[in-house]
Write a protein that holds these residues in place. Structure first.
Motif, PDB file in Angstrom:
ATOM      1  N   SER A 110       0.830  -1.203   0.000  1.00 53.80           N
ATOM      2  CA  SER A 110       0.000   0.000   0.000  1.00 53.80           C
ATOM      3  C   SER A 110       0.867   1.255   0.000  1.00 53.80           C
ATOM      4  O   SER A 110       0.600   2.208  -0.739  1.00 53.80           O
ATOM      5  CB  SER A 110      -0.908   0.008   1.237  1.00 53.80           C
ATOM      6  OG  SER A 110      -1.682  -1.166   1.278  1.00 53.80           O
ATOM      7  N   LEU A 111       1.908   1.262   0.825  1.00 55.54           N
ATOM      8  CA  LEU A 111       2.762   2.454   0.943  1.00 55.54           C
ATOM      9  C   LEU A 111       3.530   2.746  -0.345  1.00 55.54           C
ATOM     10  O   LEU A 111       3.724   3.909  -0.705  1.00 55.54           O
ATOM     11  CB  LEU A 111       3.754   2.278   2.103  1.00 55.54           C
ATOM     12  CG  LEU A 111       3.165   2.357   3.517  1.00 55.54           C
ATOM     13  CD1 LEU A 111       4.188   1.856   4.545  1.00 55.54           C
ATOM     14  CD2 LEU A 111       2.736   3.778   3.857  1.00 55.54           C
ATOM     15  N   ILE A 112       3.941   1.696  -1.043  1.00 54.90           N
ATOM     16  CA  ILE A 112       4.789   1.907  -2.236  1.00 54.90           C
ATOM     17  C   ILE A 112       3.999   2.610  -3.355  1.00 54.90           C
ATOM     18  O   ILE A 112       4.584   3.186  -4.265  1.00 54.90           O
ATOM     19  CB  ILE A 112       5.402   0.567  -2.739  1.00 54.90           C
ATOM     20  CG1 ILE A 112       6.577   0.819  -3.684  1.00 54.90           C
ATOM     21  CG2 ILE A 112       4.369  -0.318  -3.432  1.00 54.90           C
ATOM     22  CD1 ILE A 112       7.820   1.343  -3.030  1.00 54.90           C
ATOM     23  N   THR A 113       2.662   2.599  -3.261  1.00 57.40           N
ATOM     24  CA  THR A 113       1.873   3.313  -4.272  1.00 57.40           C
ATOM     25  C   THR A 113       2.038   4.828  -4.131  1.00 57.40           C
ATOM     26  O   THR A 113       1.709   5.582  -5.040  1.00 57.40           O
ATOM     27  CB  THR A 113       0.350   2.998  -4.156  1.00 57.40           C
ATOM     28  OG1 THR A 113      -0.129   3.462  -2.887  1.00 57.40           O
ATOM     29  CG2 THR A 113       0.076   1.512  -4.306  1.00 57.40           C
ATOM     30  N   GLU A 114       2.538   5.281  -2.968  1.00 58.07           N
ATOM     31  CA  GLU A 114       2.626   6.719  -2.722  1.00 58.07           C
ATOM     32  C   GLU A 114       4.048   7.232  -2.524  1.00 58.07           C
ATOM     33  O   GLU A 114       4.306   8.432  -2.646  1.00 58.07           O
ATOM     34  CB  GLU A 114       1.788   7.053  -1.485  1.00 58.07           C
ATOM     35  CG  GLU A 114       1.706   8.539  -1.210  1.00 58.07           C
ATOM     36  CD  GLU A 114       0.990   8.843   0.101  1.00 58.07           C
ATOM     37  OE1 GLU A 114      -0.140   8.364   0.284  1.00 58.07           O
ATOM     38  OE2 GLU A 114       1.578   9.572   0.924  1.00 58.07           O
ATOM     39  N   MET A 115       4.976   6.348  -2.176  1.00 57.54           N
ATOM     40  CA  MET A 115       6.322   6.821  -1.811  1.00 57.54           C
ATOM     41  C   MET A 115       7.386   5.792  -2.170  1.00 57.54           C
ATOM     42  O   MET A 115       7.074   4.621  -2.376  1.00 57.54           O
ATOM     43  CB  MET A 115       6.367   7.086  -0.303  1.00 57.54           C
ATOM     44  CG  MET A 115       6.115   5.841   0.516  1.00 57.54           C
ATOM     45  SD  MET A 115       5.870   6.180   2.266  1.00 57.54           S
ATOM     46  CE  MET A 115       4.235   6.879   2.303  1.00 57.54           C
TER      47      MET A 115
END
Ligand code: EGV
Length: 385
Positions: A110-115
Motif C-alpha cells: 500500500s505504501l509503495i503506491t505513494e512513496m
C-alpha cells in the motif's frame, strides 16, 4: 572429497552468515532445544489446557456464528486486554490477517503506491526491512537510541514519507514511551508522513499498554498499527495479525488486503477470544512472571562468565539479548548448534550495519523452564571453553 555432512555443515554456516533470521529459525524448528524463534512454545497452563480440550465445541460454535461478530469479539477483547481502549470501531478499520508479516506485506504494497522512501528503526527483526525492500522501498535507518532519546524533528525522517517503528522492539525490548509517541505522531502530522507501528511484542510489557490509539487519533497524523496475537500463547501458530488504520490513511489498504485474503478462520478468532478471557483472569500476569523467571535463569546462569553482558536491562520481552564481548555471534551459534542447542546470532537484526550485531546472540524465553535450563548450561560451557 566433500562428504554429505560437510556439505550440510557449509550450508548451515553460509545461512548463519548470509541467510536471514527466519532461515536460521527453520534450522531449529524440528529440534528439541529450539531457542531460536520468538514464537510461544512454553507449556500450556492448566486453564489453557482446558480451553484446548474444548476445541471441538469451539469449532461448532464458530461454524454457526457470524464471522463479523466473532472477529469483533476477538479484536475488541484483545485490544482491551492490552489497554488499547480507543481502538477504532468503524467498519474496515481493523483487518484480520493470518500473521503480522502478512499484514506487513499489505502495508508495504500500500505504501509503495505513494512513496519510495521510508525510515525504519534500527536494529529490528530482518523480515521487516526485507518485506519493505521486497516492494522496492528504499530504507533509511533510524537508530533506536535516537528514537527514544534524540530530537524528534524533521531530520529524524529526512526525505522519507513514512516511519516504521517496532515497539516493544525486537530484540531489544525497548518500548516507545507515551510522550515520545505523541511527539513522533505530531512530527508525522506536520510532515504529512505515515506513522507505522509494529506492536507484536506488546503483550509482554505493561509499559506498552498505554492507549496508543488515543494518542494516534488525537495527533491527526496518518497511521497504521500492526498487532499480533502470535507471540503470547502456545497455540501451535493458530494466531492472527491485525492491521489497523487511521480513517485518513489514504492508501489502498483495503484493496490490497482483498488481493491477498478474504479473511481468517472464525475458529481461530473464537479461540483467541477464549484465550483473552483466560489472560484477563490473571493469565497475563502469570505469563509475565513466567518470562521473568526464564529471563533470570539466563542472566544468573551466565552472570559470572567473563565478558558477557545483558544490554537490555529493563526488557520484559520474550527474548533476551546477550553481548559476547570479543566472541563472534556466528562462531558461538555454531558451537551451540554442534551441541544441538539453537539460538540466533544478532547481526541480521542490524539490517543497515550487520557488523554492529556481530558479537551478540538472542535467546527465546517463551519455552519450558527446564529445557531453557539445559540450554543455559550448554551455553555456559561453550562460552567458558
Ligand atoms: C522472531 C518469523 C517470518 C517471525 C519470527 C519472529 N516470521 N519471517 N514471517 O515470526 O522474533 O523470532 O518474529
Amino acid at each position: 572429497m566433500t562428504t554429505v555432512s560437510s556439505t550440510a555443515e557449509n550450508e548451515a554456516h553460509s545461512i548463519a552468515d548470509h541467510g536471514n533470521l527466519t532461515q536460521l529459525e527453520f534450522l531449529a524448528l524440528s529440534r528439541s532445544l529450539n531457542f531460536a524463534d520468538g514464537h510461544a512454545r512454553q507449556d500450556l497452563t492448566r486453564t489453557q489446557t482446558e480451553i484446548i480440550s474444548e476445541l471441538p465445541d469451539l469449532f461448532a460454535v464458530a461454524s454457526k456464528r457470524s464471522v463479523q461478530e466473532l472477529e469483533r469479539e476477538a479484536f475488541s477483547s484483545y485490544f482491551r486486554l492490552l489497554g488499547q481502549h480507543s481502538f477504532p470501531t468503524a467498519e474496515g478499520r481493523v483487518l484480520s490477517c493470518y500473521s503480522s508479516s502478512v499484514a506487513m506485506e499489505i502495508v508495504a504494497r500500500s505504501l509503495i503506491t505513494e512513496m519510495q522512501t521510508m525510515a525504519l528503526i534500527h536494529p529490528t527483526f530482518d523480515n521487516i526491512p526485507d518485506i519493505l525492500k521486497g516492494v522496492g522501498m528504499n530504507l533509511v535507518p533510524v537508530a533506536e537510541e535516537r528514537l527514544h532519546d534524540g530530537p524528534l524533528d524533521a531530520g529524524l525522517i529526512g526525505p522519507a514519507k513514512s516511519i516504521f517503528v517496532t515497539t516493544p522492539n525486537n530484540p531489544t525490548g525497548r518500548v516507545l514511551a507515551e510522550d515520545r509517541l505523541k511527539s513522533l505522531a505530531a512530527l508525522c502530522a506536520r510532515q504529512g508522513a505515515v506513522l507505522v507501528l509494529d506492536t507484536s511484542f506488546r503483550g509482554f510489557d505493561t509499559r506498552a499498554h498505554y492507549d496508543h490509539y488515543a494518542v494516534l487519533e488525537a495527533s491527526g497524523c496518518r497511521w497504521i498499527v500492526i498487532e499480533d496475537t502470535g507471540k503470547l500463547w502456545p497455540t501451535l501458530d493458530l494466531k492472527v495479525g491485525w492491521l489497523v488504520t487511521s480513517a485518513n490513511v489514504g492508501l489502498p489498504v483495503a484493496k490490497t488486503y482483498s488481493d491477498i485474503l478474504l479473511g481468517v478462520s472464525p475458529f481461530v478468532l473464537a479461540l483467541i477470544t477464549r484465550l483473552v478471557e483466560d489472560a484477563a483472569d490473571d493469565g497475563l500476569a502469570d505469563l509475565h512472571r513466567f518470562i521473568g523467571v526464564n529471563r533470570e535463569l539466563v542472566r544468573s546462569g551466565l552472570a559470572d562468565v567473563p565478558g558477557i553482558e545483558f544490554p537490555d536491562v529493563t526488557s520484559r520481552g520474550s527474548v533476551e539479548r546477550i553481548l559476547l564481548g570479543q566472541r563472534s555471534g556466528i562462531e558461538t551459534w555454531t558451537a551451540m548448534r554442534d551441541r544441538n542447542v539453537y539460538i540466533l546470532p544478532c547481526q541480521q537484526f542490524y539490517w543497515a550495519d550487520p557488523a554492529a550485531g556481530s558479537n551478540a546472540l538472542r535467546v527465546a524465553l517463551a519455552r519450558p523452564t527446564a529445557s531453557l535450563a539445559v540450554a543455559v548450561r550448554v551455553m555456559r560451557s561453550v562460552l567458558l571453553s
